[in-house]
Write an enzyme that holds these catalytic residues in place. Structure first.
Site, PDB file in Angstrom:
ATOM      1  N   GLY A  72       0.803  -1.219   0.000  1.00 34.79           N
ATOM      2  CA  GLY A  72       0.000   0.000   0.000  1.00 34.79           C
ATOM      3  C   GLY A  72       0.839   1.273   0.000  1.00 34.79           C
ATOM      4  N   ASN A 150      -8.794   3.374   7.727  1.00 41.58           N
ATOM      5  CA  ASN A 150      -8.194   2.258   8.452  1.00 41.58           C
ATOM      6  C   ASN A 150      -8.450   2.315   9.955  1.00 41.58           C
ATOM      7  OD1 ASN A 150      -6.360   4.490   7.684  1.00 41.58           O
ATOM      8  ND2 ASN A 150      -5.012   3.565   9.214  1.00 41.58           N
ATOM      9  N   GLN A 178      -7.826  -0.735   2.756  1.00 48.49           N
ATOM     10  CA  GLN A 178      -8.714  -1.401   3.732  1.00 48.49           C
ATOM     11  C   GLN A 178      -9.967  -1.968   3.085  1.00 48.49           C
ATOM     12  OE1 GLN A 178      -8.167  -2.066   6.937  1.00 48.49           O
ATOM     13  NE2 GLN A 178      -6.224  -0.976   7.069  1.00 48.49           N
ATOM     14  N   SER A 198      -3.197  -3.597  -0.924  1.00 48.56           N
ATOM     15  CA  SER A 198      -2.107  -4.281  -0.235  1.00 48.56           C
ATOM     16  C   SER A 198      -2.564  -5.670   0.194  1.00 48.56           C
ATOM     17  CB  SER A 198      -1.718  -3.454   0.994  1.00 48.56           C
ATOM     18  OG  SER A 198      -0.713  -4.106   1.712  1.00 48.56           O
ATOM     19  N   ALA A 199      -1.801  -6.699  -0.201  1.00 46.62           N
ATOM     20  CA  ALA A 199      -2.258  -8.081   0.003  1.00 46.62           C
ATOM     21  C   ALA A 199      -2.420  -8.468   1.475  1.00 46.62           C
ATOM     22  CB  ALA A 199      -1.282  -9.044  -0.677  1.00 46.62           C
ATOM     23  N   THR A 236      12.782  -7.879 -10.866  1.00 48.30           N
ATOM     24  CA  THR A 236      12.212  -9.224 -11.020  1.00 48.30           C
ATOM     25  C   THR A 236      10.979  -9.375 -10.131  1.00 48.30           C
ATOM     26  OG1 THR A 236      14.379 -10.077 -11.510  1.00 48.30           O
ATOM     27  CG2 THR A 236      12.743 -11.696 -10.832  1.00 48.30           C
ATOM     28  N   CYS A 323      -0.269   1.347  11.976  1.00 46.40           N
ATOM     29  CA  CYS A 323       1.040   1.573  11.373  1.00 46.40           C
ATOM     30  C   CYS A 323       1.772   2.694  12.098  1.00 46.40           C
ATOM     31  CB  CYS A 323       0.896   1.894   9.899  1.00 46.40           C
ATOM     32  SG  CYS A 323       0.065   0.590   9.024  1.00 46.40           S
TER      33      CYS A 323
END
Ligand code: PLP
Length: 373
Positions: A72, A150, A178, A198-199, A236, A323
């Site tokens: 994110g 969030n 979120q 964001s996973a 990569t 965070c």
């Protein structure tokens, strides 16, 4: 009671076991570099393509509009800085309750000469379309308002805000970190130009995410190097994590209705216990919020103290922004929505996820009541 209760899913979520299983192969067996032309890399290359398609389908985007990032924070920074850098329009508009990934990105742009305007929000944490209409002008290059907050979970009227931005010739970005995997999202219907995800917020692995960039939106390259991500973000690809992200997102999206129903019932179960015990609290946020997020401010309580007392009982919640957990001050979100002082210090955020159950909700609430008493 289970060994612990984890109720901080807005900070991060447990990796979905199916996502974990799917990832393994790309660490151990199919570990070829997807950019190589030989047959050994074919599986990795196909997995990359399939994952991009799965993710695009989940938000009704085109696969070529999905750009893999490290999460994110990177997606937000890239959207805001990558768009603004070559613009003649120097105005940037954001909400005051954005995540620090947005707030600090625009502060950095401000020190480079951009004019940043923070919108008003209601006491429920909503940016009304009229608030944007009153400040947007011909110098506004980009407007960024999060899809869901969030801390308090409020869902913003993003579609209306995006339309206002477009009417003024501006681009619209939304931080949907979120929201993705928790709400049904259709980028075409929302009319956003960019969307961050964001996973690890939707049961995928950490350190991987994506930025949706609508075709035709012009962005500065994020990192120079190889030709990956259509030459805009070199390096990569993190194939195992991308595979895990796609599996987790697909699974979460298929379960949205079922999980939402369960989470709403857990919210009620939790709040019922507090009501019955006569706890003096206010719930922050709006009626339209992310399922599972309960942000409450308890009168003359101390959120920090509650967090540590719950920790001793193996119950994990958050106070302000997850965070930003080093920060003991009342969060910028709680300040922006004007929570009265006698309540604001007693603010806690419980964020239930698909792995919690009703007993978790009741046990937590009962423990909080005991601590408050
Ligand atoms: N935006 C929002 C709304 C968030 O909640 C978070 C994380 O809490 C981020 C951005 C940052 O995401 P990441 O941890 O993937 O960098």
């Amino acid at each position: 009671m289970s060994k612990y209760i984890y109720a901080d899913n807005a900070a991060t979520t447990q990796l979905d076991p199916d996502a974990f299983e799917a990832m393994k192969e790309f660490f151990i067996d199919a570990y070829g570099n997807p950019s190589q032309p030989y047959s050994f890399s074919r599986k990795a290359k196909k997995a990359l393509k399939d994952s991009r398609e799965i993710i695009a389908n989940c938000i009704n985007a085109e696969p070529d509009e999905i750009y893999f990032t490290s999460g994110g924070t990177e997606s937000d920074n890239w959207a805001l800085k990558g768009f603004s850098i070559n613009q003649n329009r120097k105005g940037i508009i954001v909400s005051p309750i954005e995540h620090h990934a947005v707030i600090n990105a625009v502060k950095s742009l401000e020190s480079d000469g951009f004019n940043v305007n923070f919108l008003k929000v209601t006491t429920e944490g909503i940016v009304l379309p009229s608030f944007l209409e009153s400040v947007i002008d011909a110098d506004t290059g980009i407007v960024s308002v999060m899809l869901a907050n969030n801390e308090i979970g409020s869902i913003q009227p993003v579609k209306e805000l995006a339309q206002i931005a477009h009417n003024s010739g501006s681009v619209f970005h939304t931080d949907a970190v979120q929201a993705v995997g928790h709400l049904n999202i259709d980028v075409k219907d929302l009319q956003v130009d960019m969307l961050s995800a964001s996973a690890h917020k939707f049961n995928g692995p950490k350190g991987i995410g994506f930025l949706y960039i609508k075709e035709g939106t012009s962005l500065q390259t994020f990192m120079d190097g190889g030709a990956q991500e259509r030459r805009l973000r070199a390096g990569t690809e993190n194939v195992p994590s991308i595979v895990g992200m796609a599996i987790a997102l697909k699974k979460n999206c298929e379960q949205i209705e079922k999980v939402t129903y369960k989470l709403r019932r857990m919210e009620s179960a939790f709040l019922d216990v507090l009501e019955k015990a006569g706890i003096d609290y206010r719930r922050n946020g709006s009626g339209n919020s992310i399922p599972g997020i309960i942000n409450i401010s308890i009168k003359r309580a101390n959120g920090e103290m509650l967090l540590h007392r719950l920790d001793l009982k193996h119950i994990y919640i958050s106070t302000g922004s997850a965070c930003d957990s080093q920060n003991t001050q009342v969060s910028h979100v709680i300040k922006a929505i004007n929570v009265p002082e006698e309540y604001s210090e007693g603010t806690i955020r419980i964020s239930f996820g698909k792995n919690n159950d009703y007993l978790d909700a009741e046990n937590m609430a009962n423990t909080i009541v005991k601590i408050i008493d």
